[in-house]
Design an enzyme around this catalytic site. Structure first.
Site, short mmCIF file in Angstrom:
data_model
loop_
_atom_site.label_atom_id
_atom_site.label_comp_id
_atom_site.label_asym_id
_atom_site.label_seq_id
_atom_site.Cartn_x
_atom_site.Cartn_y
_atom_site.Cartn_z
N GLY A 1 0.82 -1.21 0.00
CA GLY A 1 0.00 0.00 0.00
C GLY A 1 0.85 1.25 0.00
O GLY A 1 0.32 2.36 0.04
N GLU B 1 -4.68 -5.45 2.00
CA GLU B 1 -4.07 -5.25 3.31
C GLU B 1 -3.48 -6.58 3.77
O GLU B 1 -4.20 -7.51 4.08
CB GLU B 1 -5.11 -4.76 4.31
CG GLU B 1 -5.65 -3.41 3.88
CD GLU B 1 -6.08 -2.54 5.06
OE1 GLU B 1 -5.95 -3.00 6.21
OE2 GLU B 1 -6.53 -1.41 4.80
N ASP C 1 13.63 8.70 5.95
CA ASP C 1 14.60 9.34 5.05
C ASP C 1 15.17 10.66 5.60
O ASP C 1 16.37 10.89 5.48
CB ASP C 1 14.00 9.56 3.66
CG ASP C 1 13.95 8.29 2.83
OD1 ASP C 1 14.69 7.33 3.16
OD2 ASP C 1 13.18 8.24 1.86
N PHE D 1 10.45 9.15 1.95
CA PHE D 1 9.37 8.83 2.90
C PHE D 1 9.98 8.29 4.18
O PHE D 1 11.19 8.12 4.28
CB PHE D 1 8.38 7.84 2.29
CG PHE D 1 8.92 6.43 2.13
CD1 PHE D 1 9.73 6.11 1.05
CD2 PHE D 1 8.62 5.44 3.04
CE1 PHE D 1 10.24 4.82 0.90
CE2 PHE D 1 9.12 4.14 2.90
CZ PHE D 1 9.93 3.84 1.83
N GLY D 2 9.13 7.98 5.14
CA GLY D 2 9.56 7.31 6.37
C GLY D 2 10.71 8.03 7.05
O GLY D 2 10.65 9.25 7.28
N ARG E 1 16.65 -0.78 -0.77
CA ARG E 1 15.65 -1.22 -1.76
C ARG E 1 16.29 -1.41 -3.12
O ARG E 1 16.05 -2.40 -3.81
CB ARG E 1 14.52 -0.19 -1.82
CG ARG E 1 13.34 -0.56 -2.73
CD ARG E 1 12.11 0.28 -2.41
NE ARG E 1 11.69 0.02 -1.03
CZ ARG E 1 11.93 0.88 -0.01
NH1 ARG E 1 12.47 2.05 -0.21
NH2 ARG E 1 11.57 0.52 1.20
N LYS F 1 7.17 3.17 -2.17
CA LYS F 1 7.89 1.93 -2.50
C LYS F 1 7.65 1.55 -3.96
O LYS F 1 8.56 1.12 -4.65
CB LYS F 1 7.41 0.77 -1.61
CG LYS F 1 7.92 0.80 -0.17
CD LYS F 1 7.53 -0.53 0.49
CE LYS F 1 7.96 -0.63 1.94
NZ LYS F 1 7.64 -1.97 2.49
N ASP G 1 9.60 -6.44 2.76
CA ASP G 1 9.52 -5.92 4.11
C ASP G 1 10.84 -5.22 4.39
O ASP G 1 11.90 -5.68 3.97
CB ASP G 1 9.25 -7.02 5.14
CG ASP G 1 8.70 -6.40 6.42
OD1 ASP G 1 7.65 -5.73 6.37
OD2 ASP G 1 9.35 -6.55 7.47
N SER G 2 10.75 -4.10 5.07
CA SER G 2 11.95 -3.29 5.28
C SER G 2 11.87 -2.61 6.63
O SER G 2 10.84 -2.63 7.30
CB SER G 2 12.09 -2.26 4.16
OG SER G 2 10.88 -1.54 3.99
P1 IMP Z 1 7.01 -2.21 5.90
O1 IMP Z 1 5.90 -1.69 5.06
O2 IMP Z 1 6.61 -3.10 7.01
O3 IMP Z 1 8.10 -2.81 5.06
O4 IMP Z 1 7.55 -0.94 6.67
C1 IMP Z 1 8.73 -0.37 6.36
C2 IMP Z 1 8.90 0.85 7.25
O5 IMP Z 1 10.29 1.05 7.39
C3 IMP Z 1 8.35 2.11 6.58
O6 IMP Z 1 7.08 2.45 7.01
C4 IMP Z 1 9.37 3.14 7.01
O7 IMP Z 1 9.02 3.56 8.30
C5 IMP Z 1 10.64 2.34 7.07
N1 IMP Z 1 11.36 2.35 5.78
C6 IMP Z 1 11.53 1.31 4.92
N2 IMP Z 1 12.19 1.68 3.84
C7 IMP Z 1 12.43 3.00 3.99
C8 IMP Z 1 13.08 3.95 3.16
O8 IMP Z 1 13.53 3.68 2.04
N3 IMP Z 1 13.14 5.19 3.67
C9 IMP Z 1 12.65 5.54 4.88
N4 IMP Z 1 12.02 4.69 5.67
C10 IMP Z 1 11.92 3.42 5.24
#
Ligand code: IMP
Length: 206
Positions: free
Chosen positions: A17, A47, A163, A160-161, A190, A21, A85-86
């Site tokens: 979602g 979801e 960054d 995002f997130g 990524r 990404k 997943d990240s």
């Molecule tokens: P996921 O959707 O469970 O993989 O959540 C990954 C979370 O890790 C995101 O909501 C961000 O908070 C953080 N995250 C992952 N990749 C990045 C990125 O490339 N930049 C910044 N935050 C990231």
């Protein structure tokens, strides 16, 4: 040209979602011969349940299996699926927030994370991503890591997130939030995970 692009590119449907990404993955993989679109089930990003207290590899595999279940028996059954997943792993916090990154982002926020780090001089951290691709016959995974430092303050509006508080070691001192997406992706977790997975996809299957 346009026509050969369309004929030659393999389509990957990304089960997420997170629009950021999708656009990063699309830019990274278009150079490598793939097209990326969001996976939509009844016009919505599905979801997916993220099993907590698991590593990001287990979560990525769980997401790709859930996506596979959702397309089975639909017209998307033969599609190649992508899931990721990240998270951000901070050394001095024992890898926190790690698999809880998106929860911590929406609860503590970036300023809350900086507050946790305020007395800390050891600021090493890494972004990690596990990418999973399902071709129907097989599931392939690859990990990408981006080492860096947690900044002293929030800086930058791109990406995002986390960054705006992450300064990658392979960069020039700016946060990822201050980088254009192509700069970020050339060194990001990524970018690395997707390049690795595309190489595995190109190998003849067993
Ligand atoms: P996921 O959707 O469970 O993989 O959540 C990954 C979370 O890790 C995101 O909501 C961000 O908070 C953080 N995250 C992952 N990749 C990045 C990125 O490339 N930049 C910044 N935050 C990231």
């Amino acid at each position: 040209s346009d026509i050969t692009d369309r004929v030659d590119k393999m389509l990957l449907l990304f089960a997420t979602g997170n629009k950021h990404k999708v656009s990063e993955a699309s830019a990274i993989l278009s150079h490598l011969g793939y097209e990326v679109e969001p996976l939509l089930i009844r016009e919505k990003a599905p979801e997916l349940i993220e099993p907590q207290a698991e590593g990001i590899e287990e979560v990525a595999i769980s997401k790709i299996k859930q996506a596979r279940e959702l397309v089975m028996g639909t017209e998307l059954e033969d599609s190649v699926l992508l899931a990721e997943d990240s998270g951000l792993f901070i050394d001095s916090l024992g890898g926190f927030p790690g698999p809880y990154s998106s929860y911590v982002e929406s609860t503590l926020g970036l300023s809350g994370v900086l507050k946790l780090m305020s007395a800390e001089s050891e600021r090493g951290a890494e972004f990690r991503a596990v990418t999973a691709v399902c071709t129907g016959r097989r599931v392939i995974t690859a990990t990408g890591i981006c080492r860096g430092q947690i900044s002293g303050e929030i800086s930058g509006e791109m990406g995002f997130g986390y960054d705006p508080i992450f300064i990658p070691d392979d960069g020039d001192g700016r946060t990822c939030g201050e980088m254009h997406s192509s700069e970020k992706s050339s060194i990001s977790h990524r970018g690395r995970a997707l390049k690795a997975v595309s190489e595995l996809l190109n190998l003849p299957s067993k």
